[in-house]
Design a protein around this motif. Structure first.
Motif, PDB file in Angstrom:
ATOM      1  N   GLY A 208       0.852  -1.318   0.038  1.00 26.47           N
ATOM      2  CA  GLY A 208      -0.049  -0.121   0.044  1.00 26.47           C
ATOM      3  C   GLY A 208       0.987   1.279  -0.071  1.00 26.47           C
ATOM      4  N   THR A 211       2.746   1.725  -3.244  1.00 24.47           N
ATOM      5  CA  THR A 211       1.762   2.380  -4.143  1.00 24.47           C
ATOM      6  C   THR A 211       1.652   3.890  -4.115  1.00 24.47           C
ATOM      7  N   GLU A 212       1.358   4.280  -2.769  1.00 19.30           N
ATOM      8  CA  GLU A 212       1.132   5.679  -2.618  1.00 19.30           C
ATOM      9  C   GLU A 212       2.379   6.395  -2.852  1.00 19.30           C
ATOM     10  N   THR A 235      -6.192   6.062   1.992  1.00 15.89           N
ATOM     11  CA  THR A 235      -6.437   4.427   2.191  1.00 15.89           C
ATOM     12  C   THR A 235      -5.177   3.725   1.860  1.00 15.89           C
ATOM     13  N   LEU A 236      -4.475   3.955   0.664  1.00  5.71           N
ATOM     14  CA  LEU A 236      -3.274   3.293   0.614  1.00  5.71           C
ATOM     15  C   LEU A 236      -2.254   3.390   1.869  1.00  5.71           C
ATOM     16  N   TRP A 239      -3.393   0.918   4.477  1.00 11.95           N
ATOM     17  CA  TRP A 239      -3.193  -0.391   3.986  1.00 11.95           C
ATOM     18  C   TRP A 239      -2.042  -0.700   4.779  1.00 11.95           C
ATOM     19  N   THR A 240      -0.777  -0.073   4.685  1.00 11.94           N
ATOM     20  CA  THR A 240       0.219  -0.433   5.280  1.00 11.94           C
ATOM     21  C   THR A 240       0.331   0.347   6.716  1.00 11.94           C
ATOM     22  N   TYR A 556      -9.842  -4.884  -0.107  1.00 14.65           N
ATOM     23  CA  TYR A 556      -9.492  -3.524  -0.393  1.00 14.65           C
ATOM     24  C   TYR A 556      -9.726  -3.137  -1.788  1.00 14.65           C
ATOM     25  N   ILE A 560     -10.925   0.649  -3.096  1.00 18.37           N
ATOM     26  CA  ILE A 560     -10.245   1.333  -3.748  1.00 18.37           C
ATOM     27  C   ILE A 560     -10.506   1.377  -5.351  1.00 18.37           C
TER      28      ILE A 560
END
Ligand code: HAS
Ligand code: HEM
Ligand code: CU
Length: 576
Positions: A208, A211-212, A235-236, A239-240, A556, A560
């Motif tokens: 996450g 990616t962010e 949100t990303l 995730w982490t 997710y 997303i």
């Protein structure tokens, strides 16, 4: 130009003396770098505690030339505090700790070049991110929520640091896969099992954040895109951001399960249960991040509720740990003559600072965990979210369960890695008691203020005091302020012991301080054929990681997907 090829990660050919010495040295570098970061981060904390007592120390700080530049505002200081303590300290410590222990347990000879490469890469990432942090070009707090915008150099440095941790993960995971090939039919030794499970969890968790940062924040801060979607980025991030707390906790659990029982004079209760706890963390740590976003708009409450139930599920392996480790401690106290329902507690080896620090860390985590369940409850969250309650929660989780455990571990780990003897050992014991006492005071003060409605992340000592006076929170404010002073003393004592130890001459063969590996009351058979069903089913870690990834995508992607479809490009802001 072409980049030099990465050295191969290692061969399962047994640790000889030279590679063991080399491995210890890498681990030592990681651990010492970690504690240097903690030293700086922790010195800022008392200023924040005073802030929550209504005392504004920042005008005084601004008069000191050196400090004026690095703690130029409350928020620059708070960013440094959060980044250094929660992100840098933990990641460096774990990269050394969970590189060394699994390789040692598997008796696999690592590529030392590769290990050094990851260390230097992580350090370069840290120093790169430090430049904008110290220049007030990245005062975005440790969660760096957009549209708050930092210099691209900050995001790039952070990305390099995380990438380096993934290479450490890769080295350990590949070493384990190699070991499995050369040891067919054998059960992974429990310490290696816990280490590999933690790293596999971290790889899935990191997707996450990677990616962010790579997909959204770096292009945006470089001016390549006009804006960024704050909701998608958050949100990303979470995730982490949730599983990262288990990346901070599980390295302490490794010690609580595998080493603490021996240090207390007893045995690990059940190897199978320890494996089960780590298997559950691997599967359920990641798909829960929405419990940080109950207040965020445009996410359906159905998905928030699903993440809530999964959060309750991921509390189960911690509850397992609580009972399992309590049983191990009781076993130790019995061996020392302790009896009674709770009377045995007195018989633990309370003179040993390493054991005491970890047991106190565990006691703090009983309250930290209970508070976490409150936070996770959709119905309670609006009362505590964004209030001082939340820093109250995480200073008795990451700030104590993790930090005090790591501190206590160094009392044997540093002598073990360096061959030096612990210096000023009589100060070690008061340092861990004061840390525990300080953080308990802090937690009472901050949780209480939070319930009264005091916001977190607020330079409120510089605000008009009328509204806070009307809240009648003099008692929790005073507790918070006092806790800052107690914690400062605790930290100074601890770092005195650590620095004196590191600067003392080498006395022994490092192996004179052995790794305190515990026996188990219910050990596991070393072969899969002889092992219990529990051990056999939890052994295939790669399959469990696959299940974890699948579950994560399942909870997710539907969240997303719509965000990407309705992407909102928001321009950046600089607040401080
Ligand atoms: Fe948390 C926010 C929920 C665990 C850290 N958490 C945070 C933040 C941080 C953090 C840093 O659902 C702030 C993020 C930010 O800046 O916004 N947390 C949970 C839950 C758990 C939990 C359900 N948190 C942790 C751990 C952390 C950590 C671990 C770091 C290491 N947390 C939340 C939620 C939020 C949150 C919401 C968002 C709040 C908001 O509104 O913003 C669970 O994993 C806890 C399970 C733990 C237990 C306790 C087991 C006890 C044990 C000790 C036993 C002791 C013994 C000693 C045996 C069930 C294992 C005996 C000794 C004798 C002497 C007798
Ligand atoms: C935030 C004090 C040690 C991690 C805070 C806050 C206070 C504080 C009062 C809240 C600031 C606010 O919300 O405005 C202290 C004191 C410490 C200490 C007195 C000990 C001397 C630690 C340790 C860790 C840690 C050891 C982690 C390993 C954090 C994090 C934040 C924070 C992640 C949140 C920053 C943010 O909201 O952006 N600290 N702390 N602290 N602290 Fe500590
Ligand atoms: Cu969380």
């Amino acid at each position: 130009t072409t980049l030099p090829a990465l050295p191969a990660p290692g061969t399962p050919s047994g640790l000889d003396t030279a590679s063991l010495t080399g491995l210890k040295r890498v681990a030592q570098y990681y651990v010492v770098t970690a504690f240097l970061a903690l030293l700086i981060g922790v010195l800022i904390g008392p200023l924040q505690a005073l802030n929550y007592a209504g005392i504004d120390a920042y005008p005084a700080v601004a008069r000191i030339p050196l400090l004026r530049n690095i703690i130029g505002s409350y928020y620059q200081g708070l960013t440094l505090h959060g980044v250094l303590n929660a992100l840098v300290f933990t990641q460096f410590f774990t990269s050394g700790w969970l590189l060394y222990l699994p390789l040692r347990a598997l008796d696999v000879r690592p590529s030392l070049n590769f290990a050094w490469f990851t260390y230097w890469m992580m350090l370069v990432g840290l120093l790169t991110a430090a430049v904008p942090l110290l220049r007030n070009d990245a005062t975005v707090l440790y969660t760096f929520y957009p549209p708050m915008e930092a210099s691209p150099v900050f995001y790039i440095g952070a990305a390099v640091m995380v990438a380096a941790s993934l290479l450490v993960a890769g080295q350990v995971i590949l070493a384990w896969i190699g070991w499995k090939r050369t040891h067919p039919g054998q059960v992974t030794p429990v310490v290696a099992y816990m280490g590999v499970a933690t790293w596999l969890m971290w790889v899935i968790a990191a997707l996450g954040l990677v990616t962010e940062v790579v997909g959204l924040l770096i292009p945006w801060s470089l001016g390549l895109t006009a804006g960024v979607d704050p909701l998608l980025a958050r949100t990303l991030f979470w995730w982490t951001g949730h599983p990262i707390v288990y990346f901070w906790l599980l390295p302490a659990y490794v010690s609580w399960y595998a080493f603490l029982p021996r240090q207390a004079g007893g045995r690990l209760a059940s190897e199978g249960l320890a494996r089960l706890a780590f298997a559950l963390f691997l599967v359920f740590s990641v798909p829960v991040g929405l419990h940080h976003q109950y207040a965020d708009p445009n996410i359906s409450s159905a998905w928030k509720t699903i993440h809530m139930f999964l959060t309750f599920l991921v509390a189960v392996p911690s509850l397992l740990t609580a009972f399992s480790v309590a049983a191990a401690l009781e076993d130790a106290a019995h061996a020392r003559g302790g009896r009674g329902v709770l009377g045995w507690v007195r018989f633990l080896n309370w003179r040993d600072a390493s054991m005491t620090g970890q047991v106190l860390a565990m006691v703090s985590f009983i309250f930290g965990g209970a508070g976490g369940i409150v936070n996770a409850s959709y119905a309670f969250a609006p009362i505590v979210h964004n209030t001082a309650w939340i820093p109250g929660h995480f200073h008795i989780t990451v700030g104590t369960a993790t930090t005090l455990s790591f501190m206590a571990i160094t009392f044997w780990l540093v002598p073990h890695l360096t061959g030096k003897r612990l210096q000023s050992p009589r100060l070690a014991l008061p340092s861990v008691w004061l840390w525990f006492a300080g953080m308990m005071l802090f937690a009472v003060g901050m949780h209480w203020q939070g319930l009264a409605g005091v916001p977190r992340r607020s330079h409120l000592s510089a605000a008009s005091q009328g509204v806070y006076d009307a809240m009648q929170i003099a008692v929790p404010r005073a507790l918070t302020g006092i806790s800052g002073v107690v914690l400062l003393i605790a930290a100074l004592l601890y770092f005195w012991v650590l620095l004196r130890t590191l600067l003392s001459p080498r006395m022994d063969d490092p192996e004179a301080t052995a790794i305190p590996t515990s026996d188990a009351i219910s050990p596991s058979s070393p072969t899969l054929a002889g092992a219990s069903a529990l051990v056999r089913r939890t052994e295939p870690l790669l399959a469990l990681a696959g299940a974890a990834l699948l579950l994560t995508l399942l909870v997710y992607l539907p969240v997303i997907g719509p965000m990407i479809a309705a992407y909102q490009a928001v321009p950046g802001h600089r607040l401080w």
